[in-house]
Scaffold this motif. Structure first.
Motif, PDB file in Angstrom:
ATOM      1  N   GLN A   1     -17.801  75.415   5.083  1.00 18.21           N
ATOM      2  CA  GLN A   1     -17.428  76.758   5.509  1.00 18.21           C
ATOM      3  C   GLN A   1     -16.991  76.985   7.012  1.00 18.21           C
ATOM      4  O   GLN A   1     -15.948  77.540   7.294  1.00 18.21           O
ATOM      5  CB  GLN A   1     -18.149  77.888   5.227  1.00 18.21           C
ATOM      6  CG  GLN A   1     -18.231  78.408   3.749  1.00 18.21           C
ATOM      7  CD  GLN A   1     -16.819  78.907   3.326  1.00 18.21           C
ATOM      8  OE1 GLN A   1     -16.206  79.245   3.948  1.00 18.21           O
ATOM      9  NE2 GLN A   1     -16.651  78.891   1.871  1.00 18.21           N
TER      10      GLN A   1
ATOM     11  N   PHE B   1     -12.117  78.309  -1.815  1.00 23.13           N
ATOM     12  CA  PHE B   1     -11.979  79.531  -2.420  1.00 23.13           C
ATOM     13  C   PHE B   1     -13.290  80.264  -2.789  1.00 23.13           C
ATOM     14  O   PHE B   1     -13.323  81.281  -3.550  1.00 23.13           O
ATOM     15  CB  PHE B   1     -11.538  79.152  -4.152  1.00 23.13           C
ATOM     16  CG  PHE B   1     -10.097  78.362  -3.747  1.00 23.13           C
ATOM     17  CD1 PHE B   1      -9.030  79.202  -3.307  1.00 23.13           C
ATOM     18  CD2 PHE B   1      -9.864  77.189  -4.048  1.00 23.13           C
ATOM     19  CE1 PHE B   1      -7.756  78.592  -3.259  1.00 23.13           C
ATOM     20  CE2 PHE B   1      -8.689  76.385  -4.017  1.00 23.13           C
ATOM     21  CZ  PHE B   1      -7.741  77.136  -3.749  1.00 23.13           C
ATOM     22  N   SER B   2     -14.455  79.853  -2.110  1.00 22.86           N
ATOM     23  CA  SER B   2     -15.823  80.610  -2.401  1.00 22.86           C
ATOM     24  C   SER B   2     -16.048  81.678  -1.440  1.00 22.86           C
ATOM     25  O   SER B   2     -16.687  82.444  -1.832  1.00 22.86           O
ATOM     26  CB  SER B   2     -16.821  79.590  -2.354  1.00 22.86           C
ATOM     27  OG  SER B   2     -16.917  79.153  -0.878  1.00 22.86           O
ATOM     28  N   ALA B   3     -15.293  81.550  -0.338  1.00 25.85           N
ATOM     29  CA  ALA B   3     -15.754  82.677   0.845  1.00 25.85           C
ATOM     30  C   ALA B   3     -14.607  82.918   1.439  1.00 25.85           C
ATOM     31  O   ALA B   3     -13.742  81.787   1.823  1.00 25.85           O
ATOM     32  CB  ALA B   3     -17.129  82.462   1.347  1.00 25.85           C
ATOM     33  N   TRP B   4     -14.526  83.966   2.392  1.00 24.10           N
ATOM     34  CA  TRP B   4     -13.387  84.103   3.182  1.00 24.10           C
ATOM     35  C   TRP B   4     -13.763  83.351   4.488  1.00 24.10           C
ATOM     36  O   TRP B   4     -14.840  83.530   4.925  1.00 24.10           O
ATOM     37  CB  TRP B   4     -13.058  85.639   3.726  1.00 24.10           C
ATOM     38  CG  TRP B   4     -12.447  86.482   2.479  1.00 24.10           C
ATOM     39  CD1 TRP B   4     -13.045  87.418   1.765  1.00 24.10           C
ATOM     40  CD2 TRP B   4     -10.906  86.426   2.380  1.00 24.10           C
ATOM     41  NE1 TRP B   4     -12.090  87.857   1.000  1.00 24.10           N
ATOM     42  CE2 TRP B   4     -10.935  87.390   1.352  1.00 24.10           C
ATOM     43  CE3 TRP B   4     -10.013  85.968   2.766  1.00 24.10           C
ATOM     44  CZ2 TRP B   4      -9.681  87.825   0.757  1.00 24.10           C
ATOM     45  CZ3 TRP B   4      -8.772  86.215   2.360  1.00 24.10           C
ATOM     46  CH2 TRP B   4      -8.308  86.847   1.177  1.00 24.10           C
ATOM     47  N   PRO B   5     -12.760  82.544   5.251  1.00 21.87           N
ATOM     48  CA  PRO B   5     -13.079  81.689   6.381  1.00 21.87           C
ATOM     49  C   PRO B   5     -13.009  82.776   7.406  1.00 21.87           C
ATOM     50  O   PRO B   5     -12.220  83.771   7.244  1.00 21.87           O
ATOM     51  CB  PRO B   5     -11.757  80.785   6.327  1.00 21.87           C
ATOM     52  CG  PRO B   5     -10.817  81.370   5.377  1.00 21.87           C
ATOM     53  CD  PRO B   5     -11.415  82.302   4.515  1.00 21.87           C
ATOM     54  N   ASP B   6     -13.678  82.428   8.669  1.00 24.60           N
ATOM     55  CA  ASP B   6     -13.703  83.137   9.933  1.00 24.60           C
ATOM     56  C   ASP B   6     -12.183  83.092  10.442  1.00 24.60           C
ATOM     57  O   ASP B   6     -11.698  81.896  10.494  1.00 24.60           O
ATOM     58  CB  ASP B   6     -14.427  82.410  10.757  1.00 24.60           C
ATOM     59  CG  ASP B   6     -14.686  83.203  12.112  1.00 24.60           C
ATOM     60  OD1 ASP B   6     -13.800  83.989  12.585  1.00 24.60           O
ATOM     61  OD2 ASP B   6     -15.831  83.101  12.698  1.00 24.60           O
ATOM     62  N   PRO B   7     -11.495  84.361  10.316  1.00 20.40           N
ATOM     63  CA  PRO B   7      -9.930  84.095  10.869  1.00 20.40           C
ATOM     64  C   PRO B   7      -9.844  83.677  12.235  1.00 20.40           C
ATOM     65  O   PRO B   7      -8.839  82.865  12.609  1.00 20.40           O
ATOM     66  CB  PRO B   7      -9.525  85.466  10.788  1.00 20.40           C
ATOM     67  CG  PRO B   7     -10.547  86.230  10.370  1.00 20.40           C
ATOM     68  CD  PRO B   7     -11.857  85.615  10.035  1.00 20.40           C
TER      69      PRO B   7
ATOM     70  N   ILE C   1      -7.388  75.105   6.221  1.00 28.53           N
ATOM     71  CA  ILE C   1      -6.180  75.966   6.164  1.00 28.53           C
ATOM     72  C   ILE C   1      -5.198  75.697   7.313  1.00 28.53           C
ATOM     73  O   ILE C   1      -4.070  75.642   6.884  1.00 28.53           O
ATOM     74  CB  ILE C   1      -7.013  77.290   6.176  1.00 28.53           C
ATOM     75  CG1 ILE C   1      -7.739  77.400   4.823  1.00 28.53           C
ATOM     76  CG2 ILE C   1      -6.097  78.463   6.421  1.00 28.53           C
ATOM     77  CD1 ILE C   1      -8.720  78.754   5.123  1.00 28.53           C
TER      78      ILE C   1
ATOM     79  N   SER D   1     -15.294  75.191  -1.641  1.00 31.78           N
ATOM     80  CA  SER D   1     -15.505  76.184  -0.323  1.00 31.78           C
ATOM     81  C   SER D   1     -14.295  76.805  -0.125  1.00 31.78           C
ATOM     82  O   SER D   1     -14.478  78.078   0.472  1.00 31.78           O
ATOM     83  CB  SER D   1     -16.081  75.014   0.739  1.00 31.78           C
ATOM     84  OG  SER D   1     -17.121  74.538   0.434  1.00 31.78           O
TER      85      SER D   1
ATOM     86  N   PRO E   1     -11.754  76.068   7.615  1.00 29.97           N
ATOM     87  CA  PRO E   1     -10.889  76.606   8.595  1.00 29.97           C
ATOM     88  C   PRO E   1      -9.815  75.300   8.924  1.00 29.97           C
ATOM     89  O   PRO E   1      -8.627  75.729   9.380  1.00 29.97           O
ATOM     90  CB  PRO E   1     -11.680  76.854  10.062  1.00 29.97           C
ATOM     91  CG  PRO E   1     -12.976  77.101   9.413  1.00 29.97           C
ATOM     92  CD  PRO E   1     -13.174  75.987   8.419  1.00 29.97           C
TER      93      PRO E   1
END
Lengths: 249, 274
Positions: free
Chosen positions: A132, A26-32, A140, A24, A137
């Protein structure tokens, strides 16, 4: 036999969970915005408690070290002792432990409560991937916050050791600082940050895992928190030995 | 020609040895309100979870608008789920978000609407569920009935084709329970959506349902209009809808006393409950 089977099944589930977490990632951009929010919660809110613990561990290390070194006349090495033990070992371990105790328990409790109150099911039904939204988040934030927290922890523990050495034990200030400069290499600082980062990743995986698979009811939530703290703390101590052995031989 | 929103075909689901749904087949008509009733533990909630893909059946297929959701990849399933809105038993509102952000949540995730437009929809949906002006309240400040209505507003936010209700009356007083039923009827009038309701509430069921499906011992034992169900002489239906625990509903378990063994589901049904 059943207990062994249970442990093996649990380890398998943990493996799959960690795999899904990193997929997850690397699969989509997380919400910054979510990442920043969790960085604040994990980094900034952990900092005061980490500093408090590191300061008193630093002072203690200096005191205990002084009396040991004094017994064979080596008190001039106190700076090296305080610097190396805090930067290499104590700062990463204390950072890992504080992250387990504060954001780790918070994550387990939050996710477990969301599971019990069907909020994770609600996310899924609204076509929002809970990994996700809830987990990536935080992961990260842990990865970025941990090395920085290690730096702060190392600085405050060495500084506290310095104050005890100079103002309580009346050692030479220049010698203490020279010792730290000569013996603590940049490599040690990076190794400490790397260790802290690894502890944080494992801590995040475990706290999310125990929260996500929490049993129903308040007992399930408290068990998730309990398991998360105990497992992370035990893991850090054991993993630290192997990491230290791998890095310093 | 009758169109079906959902079609369960020979669906089987078990948790270990406990069979929860056994060869269940039923169809749910598009644009109608179908209420799924049955004793506790007969698999009603599992039925809903299978329908939205939170659980996978052991065998059988589940068609939503003709697509078998049991064969879909995660990304495809997420697309199909956008057709659904679901009201959970306790609302399942996010504790850290206020009412407005809870309702706005699916809109922020799945649309590119501006904040002003989103807030307008939030206001409209709150009006629709009879709770205007509570945008800034937190879920913890709401009563059980209000949480359910906010949950309904969130379920309606994306104007879904199929709206699911998991026991909308549970834990509510009779008056609030009736208010929720009327809200469901009113909402139905405003939308062309298909409503699927899991309920234990007998008066409410007949008030809101176009069709009723009765689950018993992990199987569908009756399906039909309210009238057909009410006129049925099937002993299980008679007992269930008369709310009478003294009638032995299964001749295998005639004891002359209060007998709740038939309410144990699945494979355990043939054994003593104690």
């Amino acid at each position: 036999m059943k207990q062994v089977e249970k442990v093996l099944v649990g380890l398998g589930e943990l493996g799959f969970f960690a795999g899904r977490m990193f997929r997850s990632l690397f699969s989509a951009w997380p919400d910054p915005q979510l990442v920043l929010l969790h960085m604040y919660k994990i980094g900034v809110e952990t900092l005061p408690v980490l500093i408090a613990v590191c300061v008193f561990v630093g002072t203690n290390i200096a005191l205990v070290g002084y009396h040991i070194f004094k017994s064979f006349g080596g008190q001039q090495f106190l700076g090296a002792y305080v610097g190396l033990s805090c930067v290499r070992e104590l700062a990463p371990i204390l950072t890992g432990a504080m992250m387990a105790a504060k954001p780790g328990t918070d994550i387990s409790a939050t996710i477990a409560t969301m599971r019990v109150k069907e909020q994770i099911d609600a996310l899924e039904v609204m076509s929002v991937d809970p990994f996700q939204f809830l987990i990536v988040p935080r992961l990260i934030a842990f990865i970025f916050a941990a090395p920085l927290l290690v730096l702060f922890g190392a600085f405050f523990s060495v500084a506290a050791g310095y104050f005890v050495a100079v103002y309580q034990l009346h050692l030479n200030s220049g010698q203490f600082l020279n010792d730290v400069r000569n013996y603590v290499l940049l490599q040690d600082v990076f190794n400490g940050m790397l260790k802290g980062g690894l502890f944080a990743i494992v801590g995040c995986v475990l706290s999310c895992f125990f929260g996500f698979y929490s049993q129903p009811g308040p007992k399930g939530v408290s068990r998730a928190i309990n398991l998360s703290v105990v497992t992370i703390a035990s893991f850090i101590v054991i993993f630290n030995f192997f990491l230290t052995a791998a890095i310093y031989g | 020609m009758v169109e079906y929103a959902v079609d369960f075909k020979n669906v089987h689901k078990a948790f270990g040895k406990q069979v929860v749904l056994n060869d269940v087949s039923c169809r749910i008509e598009k644009g109608k309100t179908t209420v799924i009733v049955g004793p506790s533990g007969t698999g009603k909630s599992v039925f809903l979870k299978l329908l939205v893909g939170l659980l996978k059946p052991d065998s059988g297929s589940i068609l939503v608008d003709g697509r078998d959701i049991t064969q879909l990849k995660k990304s495809e399933l997420f697309e199909v789920r956008k057709k659904f809105g679901m009201l959970f038993q306790d609302g399942a509102l996010f504790d850290s978000l206020d009412v407005a952000e809870n309702i706005a949540f699916p809109l922020r995730r799945h649309t590119r609407l501006k904040n002003k437009e989103i807030m307008k929809i939030v206001e409209d949906k709150l009006d629709q569920v009879g709770l205007p002006g509570i945008q800034h309240k937190l879920p913890s400040e709401l009563s059980g009935g209000m949480r359910k209505r906010v949950g309904l507003a969130r379920a309606l936010a994306l104007d879904p084709e199929i709206i699911l209700f998991d026991e909308p009356n549970s834990g509510l007083d009779p008056v609030m329970s009736d208010a929720i039923d009327k809200l469901i009827i009113r909402t139905k009038e405003h939308t062309k959506s298909t409503f699927i309701v899991i309920s234990h509430d007998i008066p409410g069921t007949f008030q809101i349902a176009d069709h009723i499906i009765m689950l018993y011992k992990s199987q569908v034992i009756a399906a039909g209009t309210c009238e057909e169900i009410q006129n049925s002489t099937h002993p299980v239906l008679v007992q269930f809808f008369s709310r009478n625990s003294d009638i032995p509903i299964d001749q295998n378990y005639v004891t002359g006393k209060l007998d709740l063994r038939p309410y144990v589901t699945g494979e355990l049904a043939g054994e003593d409950a104690d």
